[in-house]
Design a protein around this motif. Sequence first.
Motif, PDB file in Angstrom:
ATOM      1  N   LEU A 107      24.166  52.747  41.585  1.00 25.04           N
ATOM      2  CA  LEU A 107      25.643  52.806  41.689  1.00 25.04           C
ATOM      3  C   LEU A 107      26.843  51.473  42.408  1.00 25.04           C
ATOM      4  O   LEU A 107      25.911  51.966  43.508  1.00 25.04           O
ATOM      5  N   GLN A 108      26.993  50.685  41.843  1.00 24.91           N
ATOM      6  CA  GLN A 108      27.959  49.156  42.580  1.00 24.91           C
ATOM      7  C   GLN A 108      29.094  50.620  43.384  1.00 24.91           C
ATOM      8  O   GLN A 108      30.043  50.635  42.211  1.00 24.91           O
ATOM      9  N   LEU A 109      29.367  50.273  44.505  1.00 22.09           N
ATOM     10  CA  LEU A 109      30.871  51.005  45.349  1.00 22.09           C
ATOM     11  C   LEU A 109      31.433  49.585  45.606  1.00 22.09           C
ATOM     12  O   LEU A 109      30.818  49.362  46.716  1.00 22.09           O
ATOM     13  N   LEU A 110      32.022  48.903  44.641  1.00 23.58           N
ATOM     14  CA  LEU A 110      32.812  47.695  45.052  1.00 23.58           C
ATOM     15  C   LEU A 110      33.917  47.956  45.665  1.00 23.58           C
ATOM     16  O   LEU A 110      34.831  48.717  45.115  1.00 23.58           O
ATOM     17  N   ILE A 111      34.411  47.919  47.578  1.00 19.92           N
ATOM     18  CA  ILE A 111      35.849  48.091  47.781  1.00 19.92           C
ATOM     19  C   ILE A 111      36.168  47.016  48.482  1.00 19.92           C
ATOM     20  O   ILE A 111      36.130  45.774  49.370  1.00 19.92           O
ATOM     21  N   GLY A 139      19.273  53.507  49.512  1.00 23.51           N
ATOM     22  CA  GLY A 139      19.767  54.545  48.831  1.00 23.51           C
ATOM     23  C   GLY A 139      19.981  53.953  47.469  1.00 23.51           C
ATOM     24  O   GLY A 139      20.206  52.372  47.358  1.00 23.51           O
ATOM     25  N   SER A 140      20.519  54.468  46.819  1.00 26.88           N
ATOM     26  CA  SER A 140      21.002  54.744  45.481  1.00 26.88           C
ATOM     27  C   SER A 140      22.706  53.963  45.183  1.00 26.88           C
ATOM     28  O   SER A 140      22.584  53.298  43.944  1.00 26.88           O
ATOM     29  N   VAL A 141      23.382  53.445  46.357  1.00 28.85           N
ATOM     30  CA  VAL A 141      24.424  53.408  46.519  1.00 28.85           C
ATOM     31  C   VAL A 141      24.429  52.418  47.337  1.00 28.85           C
ATOM     32  O   VAL A 141      24.065  52.426  48.219  1.00 28.85           O
ATOM     33  N   LYS A 142      24.844  50.951  45.785  1.00 26.90           N
ATOM     34  CA  LYS A 142      25.133  49.833  46.676  1.00 26.90           C
ATOM     35  C   LYS A 142      26.571  49.333  47.101  1.00 26.90           C
ATOM     36  O   LYS A 142      27.799  49.224  46.311  1.00 26.90           O
ATOM     37  N   VAL A 143      26.927  49.350  48.026  1.00 20.14           N
ATOM     38  CA  VAL A 143      28.308  49.422  48.762  1.00 20.14           C
ATOM     39  C   VAL A 143      29.167  47.995  49.149  1.00 20.14           C
ATOM     40  O   VAL A 143      28.311  46.921  49.748  1.00 20.14           O
ATOM     41  N   VAL A 144      29.711  46.731  47.912  1.00 22.48           N
ATOM     42  CA  VAL A 144      30.282  45.533  47.993  1.00 22.48           C
ATOM     43  C   VAL A 144      31.738  45.037  49.107  1.00 22.48           C
ATOM     44  O   VAL A 144      32.615  46.004  48.089  1.00 22.48           O
ATOM     45  N   VAL A 145      31.555  44.745  49.593  1.00 20.37           N
ATOM     46  CA  VAL A 145      32.700  44.140  49.680  1.00 20.37           C
ATOM     47  C   VAL A 145      33.803  43.369  49.667  1.00 20.37           C
ATOM     48  O   VAL A 145      32.540  42.342  49.230  1.00 20.37           O
ATOM     49  N   SER A 146      34.829  43.689  48.798  1.00 23.66           N
ATOM     50  CA  SER A 146      36.043  42.381  48.123  1.00 23.66           C
ATOM     51  C   SER A 146      36.709  42.259  49.414  1.00 23.66           C
ATOM     52  O   SER A 146      37.085  42.774  49.751  1.00 23.66           O
ATOM     53  N   GLY A 166      29.811  37.804  46.319  1.00 25.07           N
ATOM     54  CA  GLY A 166      30.600  35.869  46.459  1.00 25.07           C
ATOM     55  C   GLY A 166      31.340  35.370  45.633  1.00 25.07           C
ATOM     56  O   GLY A 166      31.682  36.024  44.316  1.00 25.07           O
ATOM     57  N   ARG A 167      31.813  33.865  45.627  1.00 26.06           N
ATOM     58  CA  ARG A 167      31.590  32.991  44.491  1.00 26.06           C
ATOM     59  C   ARG A 167      31.615  32.329  43.610  1.00 26.06           C
ATOM     60  O   ARG A 167      30.112  31.478  44.868  1.00 26.06           O
TER      61      ARG A 167
END
Length: 261
Positions: A107-111, A139-146, A166-167
């Motif tokens: 799961l990608q958690l886009l914050i 783990g299996s949850v990927k935190v991606v900060v935007s 990223g852009r």
Amino acid sequence: MKKITTLFISFTLSIQFIAAQSVKSYSTAQAHSHNDYERVRPFTDAYEQQFGSVEADIFLVNDTLFVAHNLKDIRPNRTFKALYLLPILEKTEQNGGRIYSQDNIPLQLLIDLKTEGEPTLAALIKVLEPYKNIFAPAGSVKVVVSGNVPDPTLFEQYPDFIYFDGRPENAYTPAQMAHVGLISQAFQKYSNWNGEGPILEKDKKKIQKMITEVHDKGKKVRIWATPDNINSWKTMMALGVDYLNTDKVRELGDYLRTAPR
């Protein structure tokens, strides 16, 4: 004549088979719940569809992280911890350390940081740190900060469980790229297509060029603000977009499970 017709049909079927094989196979693991906190049941609606990505906008107010689209929408019970962290911890515990019961669905958690970047990110790290083992790379949850992300020159100062959005137009050093978890851009950067009929060929080529360049760097692509209908979803899949952006969680989930391939 019959032999020529048979050969033509065989050739046509072969071409169709090759074309079909070249299209990436999609499931709800490639679906992104845009502004997920606006769902009837934040996190839960997308999770039950086994979406591979959910998005939460956060605001730091008086040392607490709230989930909302605007400051005026903040409510005392709608905290990041209540709506996302605790449900994620619960599901991970139920599944023996994985977010989903299947091994191959992360799961990608886009914050999206909506308030000032540095203090908001510091508060987020403080909340996540005790549970870092459930977050990628462990783990299996990927935190991606935007959103209000730090300058790329500062990426390496943050814990390895924090990735950044990223852009495609930005140039990153290899060290900075290691901290980029996703490449995103607005659909309007490439096209004004409304999702009806075919997308213009020139727009398609611009999108394909961007996707190819991002994939060559080993990263995945999300395009936000795309038209949100079946025709658009099919077009994005044909183009090779890695995460299908939607506000229609149940509709996209049903489509991806039942659409003919």
